[in-house]
Design a protein around this motif. Structure first.
Motif, PDB file in Angstrom:
ATOM      1  N   PHE A   1       0.921   5.513  -0.223  1.00  0.00           N
ATOM      2  CA  PHE A   1       0.222   6.807  -0.161  1.00  0.00           C
ATOM      3  C   PHE A   1       1.154   7.814  -0.817  1.00  0.00           C
ATOM      4  O   PHE A   1       2.090   8.285  -0.179  1.00  0.00           O
ATOM      5  CB  PHE A   1      -0.054   7.225   1.287  1.00  0.00           C
ATOM      6  CG  PHE A   1      -0.963   6.284   2.032  1.00  0.00           C
ATOM      7  CD1 PHE A   1      -2.334   6.293   1.806  1.00  0.00           C
ATOM      8  CD2 PHE A   1      -0.457   5.398   2.974  1.00  0.00           C
ATOM      9  CE1 PHE A   1      -3.171   5.428   2.490  1.00  0.00           C
ATOM     10  CE2 PHE A   1      -1.287   4.544   3.657  1.00  0.00           C
ATOM     11  CZ  PHE A   1      -2.647   4.544   3.416  1.00  0.00           C
TER      12      PHE A   1
ATOM     13  N   THR B   1      -3.061   0.450   8.695  1.00  0.00           N
ATOM     14  CA  THR B   1      -3.285   0.381   7.240  1.00  0.00           C
ATOM     15  C   THR B   1      -3.752  -1.021   6.856  1.00  0.00           C
ATOM     16  O   THR B   1      -4.691  -1.178   6.071  1.00  0.00           O
ATOM     17  CB  THR B   1      -1.990   0.764   6.497  1.00  0.00           C
ATOM     18  OG1 THR B   1      -1.600   2.065   6.935  1.00  0.00           O
ATOM     19  CG2 THR B   1      -2.200   0.785   4.996  1.00  0.00           C
TER      20      THR B   1
ATOM     21  N   LYS C   1       0.852  -1.201   0.000  1.00  0.00           N
ATOM     22  CA  LYS C   1       0.000   0.000   0.000  1.00  0.00           C
ATOM     23  C   LYS C   1       0.879   1.239   0.000  1.00  0.00           C
ATOM     24  O   LYS C   1       1.731   1.414   0.875  1.00  0.00           O
ATOM     25  CB  LYS C   1      -0.916   0.012   1.241  1.00  0.00           C
ATOM     26  CG  LYS C   1      -1.814   1.231   1.325  1.00  0.00           C
ATOM     27  CD  LYS C   1      -2.835   1.280   0.200  1.00  0.00           C
ATOM     28  CE  LYS C   1      -3.614   2.591   0.209  1.00  0.00           C
ATOM     29  NZ  LYS C   1      -4.508   2.680  -0.955  1.00  0.00           N
TER      30      LYS C   1
ATOM     31  N   TYR D   1      -2.262  12.811   2.111  1.00  0.00           N
ATOM     32  CA  TYR D   1      -2.835  11.487   2.323  1.00  0.00           C
ATOM     33  C   TYR D   1      -2.273  10.909   3.606  1.00  0.00           C
ATOM     34  O   TYR D   1      -1.112  11.063   3.910  1.00  0.00           O
ATOM     35  CB  TYR D   1      -2.488  10.565   1.156  1.00  0.00           C
ATOM     36  CG  TYR D   1      -3.166  10.980  -0.100  1.00  0.00           C
ATOM     37  CD1 TYR D   1      -4.429  10.481  -0.398  1.00  0.00           C
ATOM     38  CD2 TYR D   1      -2.597  11.910  -0.956  1.00  0.00           C
ATOM     39  CE1 TYR D   1      -5.080  10.884  -1.546  1.00  0.00           C
ATOM     40  CE2 TYR D   1      -3.242  12.307  -2.099  1.00  0.00           C
ATOM     41  CZ  TYR D   1      -4.481  11.789  -2.393  1.00  0.00           C
ATOM     42  OH  TYR D   1      -5.129  12.184  -3.513  1.00  0.00           O
ATOM     43  N   GLY D   2      -3.134  10.254   4.342  1.00  0.00           N
ATOM     44  CA  GLY D   2      -2.664   9.680   5.598  1.00  0.00           C
ATOM     45  C   GLY D   2      -3.096   8.245   5.714  1.00  0.00           C
ATOM     46  O   GLY D   2      -4.131   7.845   5.223  1.00  0.00           O
ATOM     47  N   GLY D   3      -2.289   7.405   6.319  1.00  0.00           N
ATOM     48  CA  GLY D   3      -2.638   6.003   6.543  1.00  0.00           C
ATOM     49  C   GLY D   3      -2.489   5.709   7.953  1.00  0.00           C
ATOM     50  O   GLY D   3      -2.679   4.762   8.526  1.00  0.00           O
TER      51      GLY D   3
ATOM     52  N   GLU E   1     -11.380   5.429  -1.534  1.00  0.00           N
ATOM     53  CA  GLU E   1     -10.819   5.630  -0.190  1.00  0.00           C
ATOM     54  C   GLU E   1     -10.509   7.100   0.086  1.00  0.00           C
ATOM     55  O   GLU E   1     -10.138   7.452   1.191  1.00  0.00           O
ATOM     56  CB  GLU E   1      -9.539   4.800  -0.036  1.00  0.00           C
ATOM     57  CG  GLU E   1      -8.412   5.234  -0.968  1.00  0.00           C
ATOM     58  CD  GLU E   1      -7.192   4.352  -0.861  1.00  0.00           C
ATOM     59  OE1 GLU E   1      -7.360   3.138  -0.708  1.00  0.00           O
ATOM     60  OE2 GLU E   1      -6.076   4.904  -0.922  1.00  0.00           O
TER      61      GLU E   1
ATOM     62  N   ARG F   1      -7.945   0.658  -0.349  1.00  0.00           N
ATOM     63  CA  ARG F   1      -7.732  -0.337  -1.401  1.00  0.00           C
ATOM     64  C   ARG F   1      -6.248  -0.671  -1.494  1.00  0.00           C
ATOM     65  O   ARG F   1      -5.414   0.240  -1.425  1.00  0.00           O
ATOM     66  CB  ARG F   1      -8.213   0.210  -2.733  1.00  0.00           C
ATOM     67  CG  ARG F   1      -9.707   0.303  -2.746  1.00  0.00           C
ATOM     68  CD  ARG F   1     -10.223   0.770  -4.055  1.00  0.00           C
ATOM     69  NE  ARG F   1     -11.676   0.660  -4.047  1.00  0.00           N
ATOM     70  CZ  ARG F   1     -12.450   1.034  -5.038  1.00  0.00           C
ATOM     71  NH1 ARG F   1     -11.908   1.520  -6.118  1.00  0.00           N
ATOM     72  NH2 ARG F   1     -13.751   0.911  -4.964  1.00  0.00           N
TER      73      ARG F   1
END
Lengths: 239, 434
Positions: free
Chosen positions: A13, A44, A11, B432-434, B418, A54
């Motif tokens: 970002f 995450t 994943k 953007y952050g996770g 998302e 996703r």
């Protein structure tokens, strides 16, 4: 059937790679813990399994269903408790439980009654949620997560920010519910003692990859450690 | 789907209505604030009219002749007249300024003589602006009206005398004003015994009230939708909501309809308060004009009413979808309110400009600029509906349908990815952050 199958999960970002090929499995009926420091990729991973994010690549399946392609069906089987979750402050605790229950069951009252029992908030459920303490909100949220009897409960740092007494209460509730109902629980935590107490199996995650997987006893034995904390430090080369 | 949608709408309405800021600011405040403002203005207006009805008029009669005496007697009938004794005008003015009255009538020397010989007489009114309020100017114009009436009376008397002397059997009023005009207006094939100004007044009131109402409803809708989505983020409930077994479209629809309900309640409350304010200050739509409106067919037909409903619904949907798409990027309610402030500009500009003119009367560049603003079409439609011109209304509905569909599509895309969880604007940069 595996409750959760994660294979080569990546994943990104933007330029930041949060997960770098993460793989693990969760068996049906077990309590599985993802352990790792802040920023390891636990949240995450759980968000992807909960259909919120996703995957950039790799595959994630919940009871054999792909979380990306069959998200609606996955959502019917899971219940997700985010780390920093809140509840609608202007609703009462009871209204909140009823609101959630109405999406899962025709017999809303039975489910709400279960929620009342799990939360242990008694008469306070009639008060607006904005008057609750942080611990009370967390118990309410845990109640709403478990009362729906999901096939998979995803709990992100379930005791985060709670004092010793509330944290103990929440842990006891999770353990009791898992044993009572036999549901699959996938939780994340950086509290090794909590994980050792709750989980049948754990995966150690660091820097977006799974570095070790096994039962707490196996991991302790493998690294000759007294507890999971030491095992984690050894496994990540920090020991 | 329907049950889930109703549950979501009910939650939205409860959440928003129980927020004191929304309940007081949007529903209760207009019901208190406008009537209070209206009453305050009404009280002051009544005080002004009381003050004007019977005035204290100071008179410096330099002439002291028979005609000036007659004028003073005329003024004294309904007012408190007091004579200022002075050697000259300067002294009279000094004394006047020390007195309570704010009006001084100066009758210059030679007034009676000129009046008797049929010459034009000059009078001068001094207004002492002590408090700079409406009553002072009101008094000045009232004295002027009294003097005009008196002048009219003198004129008729003179004409009558001349006619008698000449042995003419004519009416003095007809000699003074040989032509009398009365108006009638023809509107939509109906002849009305009403001057065109009055009809224009009615249309203007519709042109102002309806766009104002639509503008306010949209502003409330934008606020509601922004608050609704931002509250989810602020209270950290969005992630949970997005993992519930309900479609993203249902969540979106729940937010849209929940916000519409509160926006309509807010707009109704605003209009009740606003119309009370208008009635208590200006008597904005008197009964006579409402009757004329019906007679002239200027009220909405059932078809017009339906089309108005359609256009308002489309406009609200557009505002809400825009608001949700923008507010999603904010992290809290305050941030969302600031971000959606951008939408107020295209909402307000057409309403304000088209309140006073038609889009066809604008310069070409500005006209096209206005036409690409979706809200322009709402105002065009609402104005055309009252004149029974359905073609521009249907065109406006078609335009709004296109604008709303595109915006809803974008909002749906945002809700189904998302981005709704990760994207946020901080210092005007996407992160953007996770």
């Amino acid at each position: 059937m595996k409750a959760v199958e994660v294979k080569g999960l990546i994943k990104r970002f933007g330029d930041f790679e949060a997960l770098r090929g993460c793989s693990f499995n969760v068996d049906e009926g077990e309590v599985f813990g993802l352990i790792g420091p802040n920023g390891a990729g636990k949240t995450t991973t759980l968000r992807i399994i909960a259909t919120l994010l996703r995957p950039t690549s790799g595959s994630v399946k919940v009871f054999g269903l792909d979380v990306e392609r069959r998200a609606d069906e996955v959502r019917r089987m899971i219940s997700y408790l985010p780390e920093e979750a809140g509840a609608y402050g202007n609703l009462s605790g009871e209204e909140y439980l009823r609101f959630i229950a109405s999406f899962y069951s025709d017999d809303v009252e039975e489910m709400v009654e279960e929620g009342r029992r799990i939360s242990g908030l008694g008469e306070r459920l009639r008060d607006r949620i904005k008057t609750y303490s942080r611990g009370m909100v967390r118990r309410l949220l845990l109640a709403r997560t478990l009362m729906t009897s999901p096939r998979l409960a995803i709990l992100d740092e379930p005791t985060s920010g709670l004092d010793v007494i509330y944290a103990y209460e929440v842990r006891r509730l999770i353990k009791e519910y898992a044993e009572e109902r036999g549901i699959t629980i996938l939780l994340s935590s950086h509290n090794m003692l909590e994980v050792e107490y709750l989980c049948d199996r754990v995966a150690l995650i660091d820097g977006g990859v799974i570095i070790e997987e096994g039962s707490p006893g196996e991991l302790r034995e493998h690294y000759g450690a007294e507890n999971l904390e030491e095992a984690f430090m050894e496994a990540t080369g920090r020991g | 789907m329907a049950k889930a949608l109703l549950t979501l709408i009910s939650k939205e309405v409860k959440e928003l209505l129980r927020d004191p800021k929304i309940l007081i600011g949007i529903i209760v405040m207009p019901l208190i604030l406008f009537p209070a403002m209206g009453s305050a203005i009404g009280v002051s207006q009544r005080a002004v009219s009381r003050a004007v009805r019977r005035m204290a008029i100071a008179v410096y009669d330099e002439d002291e002749g028979s005609a000036s005496q007659e004028l003073i007697e005329f003024l004294s009938k309904d007012n408190d007249v007091f004579i200022i004794e002075a050697e000259n005008l300067d002294e009279a003015l000094r004394r006047f300024m020390e007195a309570e009255s704010s009006i001084l009538l100066y009758i210059p020397d030679g007034y009676s003589e000129r009046m008797t010989s049929g010459e034009r007489c000059m009078l001068r009114i001094y207004v002492h602006l002590r408090r700079l309020n409406m009553a002072e100017t009101g008094k000045a114009s009232s004295v002027e009206q009294l003097l005009t009436m008196y002048g009219e009376e003198c004129s008729l008397r003179r004409i009558r005398r001349i006619l008698e002397e000449a042995g003419e059997e004519l009416q003095p009023e007809a000699v003074r004003r040989p032509i009398s005009i009365s108006y009638a207006s023809i509107l939509k094939g109906v002849v009305l015994d009403v001057p065109p100004g009055a009809i224009f007044g009615i249309i203007m009131s519709q042109n102002i009230m309806l766009p104002v109402m639509i503008m306010m409803m949209n502003v409330f809708a934008v606020q509601m939708a922004a608050t609704s989505i931002a509250l989810e983020k602020e209270q950290k409930t969005l992630e949970t909501l997005m993992t519930l077994p309900i479609g993203r479209m249902t969540i979106l629809a729940g937010k849209l309809f929940g916000s519409i309900i509160i926006a309509i309640a807010g707009a109704v409350s605003y209009m009740i308060g606003f119309s009370y304010y208008m009635r208590s200050t200006l008597g904005f739509i008197p009964q006579l004009t409402i009757e004329t409106l019906k007679e002239a067919g200027l009220r909405l037909s059932p078809l017009g009413l339906t089309l108005l409903g359609v256009i308002i619904f489309l406009t609200l949907l557009l505002s809400l979808a825009l608001s949700l798409s923008i507010a999603v990027f904010a992290e809290d309610v305050r941030g969302a309110q600031s971000l959606v402030g951008l939408i107020y500009i295209p909402i307000m500009i057409p309403s304000i400009i088209l309140m006073f003119t038609d889009v066809d009367m604008l310069p070409a560049g500005l006209r096209w600029l206005m036409l690409i603003i979706p809200y322009t079409h709402t105002v065009i439609a609402s104005k055309a509906l009252f004149l029974g011109r359905y073609t521009p209304v249907l065109l406006a509905v078609a335009c709004m349908l296109v604008f709303t569909t595109i915006t809803l599509y974008i909002t749906t895309r945002i809700f189904s990815t998302e981005r709704i969880i990760t994207a946020r604007i901080r210092r005007w940069r996407l992160r953007y952050g996770g």
